[in-house]
Design a protein around this motif. Structure first.
Motif, mmCIF file in Angstrom:
data_model
loop_
_atom_site.group_PDB
_atom_site.id
_atom_site.type_symbol
_atom_site.label_atom_id
_atom_site.label_comp_id
_atom_site.label_asym_id
_atom_site.label_seq_id
_atom_site.Cartn_x
_atom_site.Cartn_y
_atom_site.Cartn_z
ATOM 1 N N LEU A 88 0.831 -1.199 0.000
ATOM 2 C CA LEU A 88 0.000 0.000 0.000
ATOM 3 C C LEU A 88 0.872 1.258 0.000
ATOM 4 O O LEU A 88 1.765 1.397 -0.814
ATOM 5 N N ASP A 89 0.614 2.152 0.945
ATOM 6 C CA ASP A 89 1.380 3.402 1.012
ATOM 7 C C ASP A 89 2.391 3.373 2.162
ATOM 8 O O ASP A 89 2.618 4.368 2.845
ATOM 9 N N SER A 90 3.028 2.218 2.362
ATOM 10 C CA SER A 90 3.969 2.058 3.477
ATOM 11 C C SER A 90 5.084 3.095 3.445
ATOM 12 O O SER A 90 5.449 3.668 4.487
ATOM 13 N N ASN A 91 5.671 3.338 2.268
ATOM 14 C CA ASN A 91 6.790 4.277 2.213
ATOM 15 C C ASN A 91 6.339 5.727 2.335
ATOM 16 O O ASN A 91 7.089 6.572 2.838
ATOM 17 N N LYS A 92 5.136 6.023 1.887
ATOM 18 C CA LYS A 92 4.597 7.368 2.123
ATOM 19 C C LYS A 92 4.406 7.593 3.614
ATOM 20 O O LYS A 92 4.763 8.642 4.155
ATOM 21 N N LEU A 93 3.857 6.583 4.289
ATOM 22 C CA LEU A 93 3.698 6.651 5.742
ATOM 23 C C LEU A 93 5.047 6.798 6.418
ATOM 24 O O LEU A 93 5.212 7.595 7.354
ATOM 25 N N CYS A 94 6.039 6.033 5.953
ATOM 26 C CA CYS A 94 7.376 6.097 6.540
ATOM 27 C C CYS A 94 7.952 7.503 6.426
ATOM 28 O O CYS A 94 8.519 8.042 7.396
ATOM 29 N N HIS A 95 7.795 8.112 5.256
ATOM 30 C CA HIS A 95 8.307 9.467 5.060
ATOM 31 C C HIS A 95 7.626 10.446 6.015
ATOM 32 O O HIS A 95 8.293 11.313 6.621
ATOM 33 N N GLU A 96 6.322 10.318 6.180
ATOM 34 C CA GLU A 96 5.590 11.216 7.077
ATOM 35 C C GLU A 96 6.014 11.026 8.530
ATOM 36 O O GLU A 96 6.205 12.007 9.268
ATOM 37 N N VAL A 97 6.173 9.766 8.932
ATOM 38 C CA VAL A 97 6.568 9.482 10.312
ATOM 39 C C VAL A 97 7.976 9.997 10.592
ATOM 40 O O VAL A 97 8.236 10.637 11.630
ATOM 41 N N LEU A 98 8.911 9.743 9.678
ATOM 42 C CA LEU A 98 10.286 10.203 9.890
ATOM 43 C C LEU A 98 10.386 11.723 9.841
ATOM 44 O O LEU A 98 11.175 12.323 10.591
ATOM 45 N N ALA A 99 9.599 12.363 8.992
ATOM 46 C CA ALA A 99 9.610 13.832 8.938
ATOM 47 C C ALA A 99 9.157 14.428 10.265
ATOM 48 O O ALA A 99 9.668 15.471 10.697
ATOM 49 N N ALA A 100 8.223 13.747 10.929
ATOM 50 C CA ALA A 100 7.720 14.239 12.207
ATOM 51 C C ALA A 100 8.632 13.878 13.371
ATOM 52 O O ALA A 100 8.888 14.703 14.258
ATOM 53 N N ARG A 101 9.145 12.650 13.368
ATOM 54 C CA ARG A 101 9.926 12.164 14.508
ATOM 55 C C ARG A 101 11.414 12.436 14.382
ATOM 56 O O ARG A 101 12.104 12.599 15.399
ATOM 57 N N ASN A 102 11.939 12.441 13.162
ATOM 58 C CA ASN A 102 13.383 12.604 12.942
ATOM 59 C C ASN A 102 13.628 13.595 11.813
ATOM 60 O O ASN A 102 14.163 13.243 10.760
ATOM 61 N N PRO A 103 13.236 14.855 12.023
ATOM 62 C CA PRO A 103 13.362 15.845 10.943
ATOM 63 C C PRO A 103 14.802 16.110 10.520
ATOM 64 O O PRO A 103 15.028 16.684 9.453
ATOM 65 N N GLU A 104 15.759 15.689 11.321
ATOM 66 C CA GLU A 104 17.163 15.902 10.968
ATOM 67 C C GLU A 104 17.653 14.946 9.888
ATOM 68 O O GLU A 104 18.698 15.181 9.266
ATOM 69 N N LEU A 105 16.903 13.875 9.629
ATOM 70 C CA LEU A 105 17.318 12.900 8.627
ATOM 71 C C LEU A 105 17.045 13.411 7.220
ATOM 72 O O LEU A 105 16.079 14.134 6.975
ATOM 73 N N ASP A 106 17.908 13.015 6.288
ATOM 74 C CA ASP A 106 17.729 13.346 4.876
ATOM 75 C C ASP A 106 16.960 12.195 4.227
ATOM 76 O O ASP A 106 17.548 11.222 3.766
ATOM 77 N N VAL A 107 15.634 12.298 4.231
ATOM 78 C CA VAL A 107 14.767 11.246 3.696
ATOM 79 C C VAL A 107 13.786 11.885 2.728
ATOM 80 O O VAL A 107 13.112 12.856 3.072
ATOM 81 N N ARG A 108 13.716 11.349 1.528
ATOM 82 C CA ARG A 108 12.763 11.844 0.539
ATOM 83 C C ARG A 108 11.923 10.693 -0.004
ATOM 84 O O ARG A 108 12.334 9.534 0.064
ATOM 85 N N TYR A 109 10.768 11.043 -0.534
ATOM 86 C CA TYR A 109 9.812 10.041 -1.021
ATOM 87 C C TYR A 109 9.422 10.360 -2.455
ATOM 88 O O TYR A 109 9.108 11.511 -2.780
ATOM 89 N N VAL A 110 9.465 9.330 -3.318
ATOM 90 C CA VAL A 110 9.094 9.483 -4.722
ATOM 91 C C VAL A 110 8.092 8.401 -5.091
ATOM 92 O O VAL A 110 8.327 7.217 -4.840
ATOM 93 N N GLU A 111 6.972 8.816 -5.687
ATOM 94 C CA GLU A 111 5.983 7.872 -6.207
ATOM 95 C C GLU A 111 6.149 7.717 -7.707
ATOM 96 O O GLU A 111 6.396 8.708 -8.409
#
Length: 350
Positions: free
Chosen positions: A292-315
């Motif tokens: 499903l949208d597991s990686n979209k969820l992952c990006h949202e969770v990491l953006a909220a919990r670990n904003p210092e990480l360099d994480v991007r999401y591409v569909e």
């Protein structure tokens, strides 16, 4: 650019299994460790009938290292090896593969590109600090927050609690199931639904995909579709219980809680995302029915919990799950995102 001859390397893990690496591409380019999903093999990155991932990477100047970990259908462990979980892949297979690659590339940049179950294991290893010094990680389909549909969840429950107690492994090639096999009814049930007339294709979706479409049919070259029985081999049911536990938690969790051998792995990888020390690209097809949208969820969770990480999401529009690598148009639609990410972060390490 000097291209080396393909090289096959066999290495042994600390728990005694022999795994394989194949090296292809430029002799002195940045390295990319390619990690397949469960029950397939590293061949998913090097299909000869399409312009594949290793060809695109080689043309962009990257050296590919194709790993066959213990869940590969090119190795015997799914059918005759000891039972394993993703803990074993994260603790033994991936760090050992990284050590083998490092020994041969020196201080050149090293990336990891992982698909599906392979990406879950990479998430475990990475948050345990077992994959140090990477230039970047690409995770396709899923990473730290596994999420499936309700119907798939029920199939995983059935597989782990009912089938898994009676059957250790399943074949994907429907032709290998004899009429008088004790598994005939099971195979018939797993392959009875679906529009495709090929029973092996239906088996792949409803067995391996637990009822979810693993790829968009229209994206496959006809020759790829005709060899699905070669690309999907025997699959072990041993990891199913661990996958069920992860999906229920919506997090990558350790299975072997009371076994000191696995203490290096975090109990919950999401709680240790701050240990990720490299950029991460999360990829997913917009029609990914497997996760499903597991990686979209992952990006949202990491953006909220670990904003210092360099994480991007591409569909990837119109793509499903596995067709992001084995689709006939993936070289144009998908691999450019990989190369752009690698180019950006290898340049910073040059």
């Amino acid at each position: 650019m000097t291209i080396t001859e393909p090289e096959l390397i066999t290495f042994r893990t600390a728990d005694g299994l022999d795994l394989r690496l194949r090296r292809v591409g430029p002799a002195d380019g940045p390295a990319v460790l390619l990690v397949h999903g469960q029950g397939v093999s590293s061949e998913m990155f090097s299909l000869t009938e399409i312009r594949n991932a290793t060809q695109v990477l080689a043309d962009a100047g990257y050296q590919s290292w194709l790993l066959d970990w213990r869940g590969s259908c090119r190795l015997p462990y799914n059918e005759s090896g000891p039972p394993y979980t993703l803990d074993d892949v994260a603790l033994y297979d991936l760090p050992a593969a990284l050590t083998e690659v490092r020994a041969r590339i020196g201080d050149r940049p090293l990336f990891v590109v992982a698909h599906c179950i392979g990406a879950l294991a990479v998430a475990q290893s990475l948050t345990a600090g077992l994959l140090p010094g990477l230039a970047g990680v690409v995770a396709q389909g899923v990473f730290l927050t596994p999420k499936v549909s309700t119907s798939t969840r029920m199939r995983v429950l059935l597989g782990s609690e009912l089938i898994g107690s009676r059957v250790n492994h399943l074949e994907s090639d429907f032709r290998k199931v004899g009429l008088w096999s004790r598994r005939t009814l099971l195979y018939a049930a797993l392959s009875r639904k679906g529009e495709c007339p090929d029973p092996t294709c239906r088996m792949v979706h409803h067995g391996w995909g637990m009822g979810a479409e693993l790829f968009e049919h229209d994206h496959l070259d006809a020759r790829t579709h005709d060899r699905l029985a070669e690309l999907f081999g025997t699959i072990s049911l041993a990891p199913l219980a661990h996958l069920r536990q992860m999906e229920l938690a919506h997090a990558v969790v350790r299975w072997n809680i009371d076994d000191d051998r696995y203490r290096a792995l975090p109990a919950n990888a999401l709680d240790h995302a701050d240990r990720i020390d490299c950029p991460v690209l999360l990829l997913s097809g917009t029609r990914n029915a497997a996760w499903l949208d597991s990686n979209k969820l992952c990006h949202e969770v990491l953006a909220a919990r670990n904003p210092e990480l360099d994480v991007r999401y591409v569909e990837i529009p119109s793509y499903g799950h596995l067709d992001t690598f084995i689709g006939r148009g993936a070289a144009l639609d998908v691999f450019g995102h990989l190369v752009d990410f690698l180019d950006e972060h290898s340049a910073g390490q040059a």
